[in-house]
Design a protein around this motif. Structure first.
Motif, PDB file in Angstrom:
ATOM      1  N   GLY A 163       0.850  -1.187   0.000  1.00 37.11           N
ATOM      2  CA  GLY A 163       0.000   0.000   0.000  1.00 37.11           C
ATOM      3  C   GLY A 163       0.880   1.229   0.000  1.00 37.11           C
ATOM      4  N   GLY A 164       0.464   2.261  -0.683  1.00 34.19           N
ATOM      5  CA  GLY A 164       1.336   3.409  -0.828  1.00 34.19           C
ATOM      6  C   GLY A 164       0.942   4.652  -0.067  1.00 34.19           C
ATOM      7  N   TYR A 165      -0.158   4.631   0.664  1.00 28.38           N
ATOM      8  CA  TYR A 165      -0.665   5.883   1.207  1.00 28.38           C
ATOM      9  C   TYR A 165      -0.831   5.905   2.717  1.00 28.38           C
ATOM     10  CZ  TYR A 165      -1.728   6.082  -3.711  1.00 28.38           C
ATOM     11  OH  TYR A 165      -1.616   6.027  -5.068  1.00 28.38           O
ATOM     12  N   ASP A 166      -0.743   4.758   3.358  1.00 26.62           N
ATOM     13  CA  ASP A 166      -1.037   4.720   4.790  1.00 26.62           C
ATOM     14  C   ASP A 166       0.218   4.502   5.625  1.00 26.62           C
ATOM     15  OD1 ASP A 166      -0.931   2.283   3.529  1.00 26.62           O
ATOM     16  OD2 ASP A 166      -2.298   1.298   4.905  1.00 26.62           O
ATOM     17  N   PRO A 167       0.266   5.133   6.814  1.00 31.79           N
ATOM     18  CA  PRO A 167       1.390   4.913   7.722  1.00 31.79           C
ATOM     19  C   PRO A 167       1.271   3.536   8.375  1.00 31.79           C
ATOM     20  CG  PRO A 167      -0.195   6.412   8.711  1.00 31.79           C
ATOM     21  CD  PRO A 167      -0.682   6.111   7.321  1.00 31.79           C
ATOM     22  N   TRP A 168       2.413   2.947   8.708  1.00 30.50           N
ATOM     23  CA  TRP A 168       2.416   1.647   9.372  1.00 30.50           C
ATOM     24  C   TRP A 168       3.671   1.517  10.214  1.00 30.50           C
ATOM     25  CZ3 TRP A 168       6.338  -1.634   7.553  1.00 30.50           C
ATOM     26  CH2 TRP A 168       6.915  -1.267   6.347  1.00 30.50           C
ATOM     27  N   ALA A 169       3.703   0.504  11.064  1.00 29.96           N
ATOM     28  CA  ALA A 169       4.834   0.335  11.975  1.00 29.96           C
ATOM     29  C   ALA A 169       5.043  -1.147  12.277  1.00 29.96           C
ATOM     30  CB  ALA A 169       4.583   1.107  13.265  1.00 29.96           C
ATOM     31  N   LEU A 170       6.274  -1.478  12.643  1.00 25.23           N
ATOM     32  CA  LEU A 170       6.634  -2.835  13.046  1.00 25.23           C
ATOM     33  C   LEU A 170       7.356  -2.780  14.379  1.00 25.23           C
ATOM     34  CD1 LEU A 170       8.157  -4.127   9.683  1.00 25.23           C
ATOM     35  CD2 LEU A 170       6.024  -4.923  10.728  1.00 25.23           C
ATOM     36  N   ASP A 171       6.953  -3.632  15.316  1.00 29.43           N
ATOM     37  CA  ASP A 171       7.689  -3.783  16.564  1.00 29.43           C
ATOM     38  C   ASP A 171       8.880  -4.696  16.247  1.00 29.43           C
ATOM     39  OD1 ASP A 171       8.715  -4.538  19.047  1.00 29.43           O
ATOM     40  OD2 ASP A 171       6.748  -4.510  20.002  1.00 29.43           O
ATOM     41  N   ILE A 172      10.078  -4.155  16.313  1.00 35.12           N
ATOM     42  CA  ILE A 172      11.267  -4.908  15.911  1.00 35.12           C
ATOM     43  C   ILE A 172      12.068  -5.420  17.104  1.00 35.12           C
ATOM     44  CG2 ILE A 172      11.439  -3.674  13.722  1.00 35.12           C
ATOM     45  CD1 ILE A 172      13.768  -2.066  14.998  1.00 35.12           C
ATOM     46  N   THR A 173      11.535  -5.290  18.314  1.00 39.20           N
ATOM     47  CA  THR A 173      12.265  -5.628  19.533  1.00 39.20           C
ATOM     48  C   THR A 173      12.818  -7.044  19.511  1.00 39.20           C
ATOM     49  OG1 THR A 173      10.798  -4.136  20.727  1.00 39.20           O
ATOM     50  CG2 THR A 173      12.124  -5.649  22.048  1.00 39.20           C
ATOM     51  N   ASP A 174      11.997  -8.012  19.160  1.00 39.08           N
ATOM     52  CA  ASP A 174      12.433  -9.408  19.198  1.00 39.08           C
ATOM     53  C   ASP A 174      13.551  -9.696  18.206  1.00 39.08           C
ATOM     54  OD1 ASP A 174      10.573  -9.839  21.182  1.00 39.08           O
ATOM     55  OD2 ASP A 174       9.065 -10.656  19.831  1.00 39.08           O
ATOM     56  N   PHE A 175      13.700  -8.877  17.181  1.00 38.78           N
ATOM     57  CA  PHE A 175      14.753  -9.071  16.188  1.00 38.78           C
ATOM     58  C   PHE A 175      16.078  -8.437  16.619  1.00 38.78           C
ATOM     59  CE2 PHE A 175      10.810  -9.629  13.984  1.00 38.78           C
ATOM     60  CZ  PHE A 175      11.061 -10.706  13.152  1.00 38.78           C
ATOM     61  N   LEU A 176      16.040  -7.680  17.719  1.00 43.10           N
ATOM     62  CA  LEU A 176      17.252  -7.042  18.224  1.00 43.10           C
ATOM     63  C   LEU A 176      18.034  -7.942  19.167  1.00 43.10           C
ATOM     64  CD1 LEU A 176      15.809  -3.504  19.015  1.00 43.10           C
ATOM     65  CD2 LEU A 176      17.145  -4.195  17.014  1.00 43.10           C
ATOM     66  N   ARG A 177      17.401  -8.966  19.664  1.00 42.79           N
ATOM     67  CA  ARG A 177      18.029  -9.852  20.644  1.00 42.79           C
ATOM     68  C   ARG A 177      19.039 -10.762  19.947  1.00 42.79           C
ATOM     69  NH1 ARG A 177      15.641  -7.157  24.552  1.00 42.79           N
ATOM     70  NH2 ARG A 177      13.405  -7.315  24.680  1.00 42.79           N
ATOM     71  N   GLU A 178      20.239 -10.785  20.470  1.00 48.39           N
ATOM     72  CA  GLU A 178      21.281 -11.671  19.944  1.00 48.39           C
ATOM     73  C   GLU A 178      21.948 -12.358  21.116  1.00 48.39           C
ATOM     74  OE1 GLU A 178      23.995  -9.511  17.518  1.00 48.39           O
ATOM     75  OE2 GLU A 178      22.541  -9.198  15.924  1.00 48.39           O
ATOM     76  N   GLY A 179      21.784 -13.651  21.212  1.00 47.65           N
ATOM     77  CA  GLY A 179      22.410 -14.399  22.300  1.00 47.65           C
ATOM     78  C   GLY A 179      21.928 -13.976  23.665  1.00 47.65           C
ATOM     79  N   GLY A 180      20.659 -13.598  23.771  1.00 46.12           N
ATOM     80  CA  GLY A 180      20.069 -13.217  25.046  1.00 46.12           C
ATOM     81  C   GLY A 180      20.242 -11.744  25.377  1.00 46.12           C
ATOM     82  N   GLY A 181      21.075 -11.030  24.645  1.00 50.21           N
ATOM     83  CA  GLY A 181      21.274  -9.606  24.909  1.00 50.21           C
ATOM     84  C   GLY A 181      20.590  -8.761  23.865  1.00 50.21           C
ATOM     85  N   ARG A 182      20.925  -7.504  23.851  1.00 53.40           N
ATOM     86  CA  ARG A 182      20.350  -6.571  22.883  1.00 53.40           C
ATOM     87  C   ARG A 182      21.479  -6.045  22.011  1.00 53.40           C
ATOM     88  NH1 ARG A 182      16.440  -2.492  23.218  1.00 53.40           N
ATOM     89  NH2 ARG A 182      14.940  -4.093  23.580  1.00 53.40           N
ATOM     90  N   ALA A 183      21.305  -6.128  20.730  1.00 53.37           N
ATOM     91  CA  ALA A 183      22.292  -5.563  19.812  1.00 53.37           C
ATOM     92  C   ALA A 183      22.073  -4.058  19.744  1.00 53.37           C
ATOM     93  CB  ALA A 183      22.145  -6.184  18.431  1.00 53.37           C
ATOM     94  N   SER A 184      23.106  -3.260  19.975  1.00 56.42           N
ATOM     95  CA  SER A 184      22.914  -1.812  19.954  1.00 56.42           C
ATOM     96  C   SER A 184      23.036  -1.246  18.541  1.00 56.42           C
ATOM     97  CB  SER A 184      23.887  -1.122  20.896  1.00 56.42           C
ATOM     98  OG  SER A 184      25.206  -1.414  20.509  1.00 56.42           O
ATOM     99  N   GLN A 185      23.812  -1.891  17.685  1.00 55.79           N
ATOM    100  CA  GLN A 185      23.933  -1.445  16.301  1.00 55.79           C
ATOM    101  C   GLN A 185      23.255  -2.472  15.408  1.00 55.79           C
ATOM    102  OE1 GLN A 185      27.701  -0.936  14.407  1.00 55.79           O
ATOM    103  NE2 GLN A 185      27.660   1.260  14.756  1.00 55.79           N
ATOM    104  N   VAL A 186      22.278  -2.027  14.621  1.00 53.54           N
ATOM    105  CA  VAL A 186      21.541  -2.944  13.756  1.00 53.54           C
ATOM    106  C   VAL A 186      21.504  -2.412  12.328  1.00 53.54           C
ATOM    107  CG1 VAL A 186      20.091  -3.906  15.585  1.00 53.54           C
ATOM    108  CG2 VAL A 186      19.310  -1.915  14.339  1.00 53.54           C
ATOM    109  N   GLU A 187      21.449  -3.352  11.394  1.00 52.31           N
ATOM    110  CA  GLU A 187      21.342  -3.001   9.987  1.00 52.31           C
ATOM    111  C   GLU A 187      19.867  -3.093   9.593  1.00 52.31           C
ATOM    112  OE1 GLU A 187      23.507  -4.508   5.986  1.00 52.31           O
ATOM    113  OE2 GLU A 187      22.373  -6.028   7.087  1.00 52.31           O
TER     114      GLU A 187
END
Length: 152
Positions: free
Chosen positions: A61-85
């Protein structure tokens, strides 16, 4: 700016349905954020988001705002990655997309293979009342702290 705009870093006069745009940025996410949410103000048309090369979500869709909760994708080995691509892949069939006004007929064998896309007056060959296509993010994309788990 959309890819076709002179002020975008792409500055392409047109992007065909056989091409995809890739945007990439490495961002810092503070370790003390309880949740992290990636917002997209608007992106035309199919927008696929990857975080550290993992698929996070797809929006069409090209006209509406949207969002993704990316928290679970930041976890690496039980911690939080501070720099993400963050990588965003954008595909826009424009003239090749299905143009049915409300819903495509079922089954749709004519054009729904490329995507049912109400597109208004956008065209790869603008003129008369048609205007240039707008491919990619054309409003802000930002990362924001989220306080609570939520359904988005």
């Amino acid at each position: 700016f959309p890819a076709e705009a002179p002020r975008s870093r792409f500055a392409r006069p047109r992007v065909s349905e056989f091409e995809a745009l890739w945007l990439r940025r490495v961002v810092e996410v503070p370790d003390d954020w309880p949740r992290a949410v990636l917002h997209v103000g608007a992106c035309d048309w199919e927008c696929t988001v990857y975080l550290n090369r993992q698929l996070v979500g797809v929006h069409r869709g090209g006209y509406d705002p949207w969002a993704l909760d990316i928290t679970d994708f930041l976890r690496e080995g039980g911690g939080r990655a501070s720099q993400v691509e963050v990588m965003i892949r954008v595909w826009d069939p424009t003239d090749s997309g299905c143009e049915y006004g409300v819903t495509p007929p079922v089954p749709c064998n004519r054009c729904c293979k490329t995507g049912w896309q109400p597109r208004g007056k956008q065209s790869l060959q603008p003129g008369f009342i048609m205007y240039s296509a707008a491919t990619g993010p054309w409003q802000d994309v930002w990362l924001e702290e989220g306080r609570h788990r939520c359904l988005i």
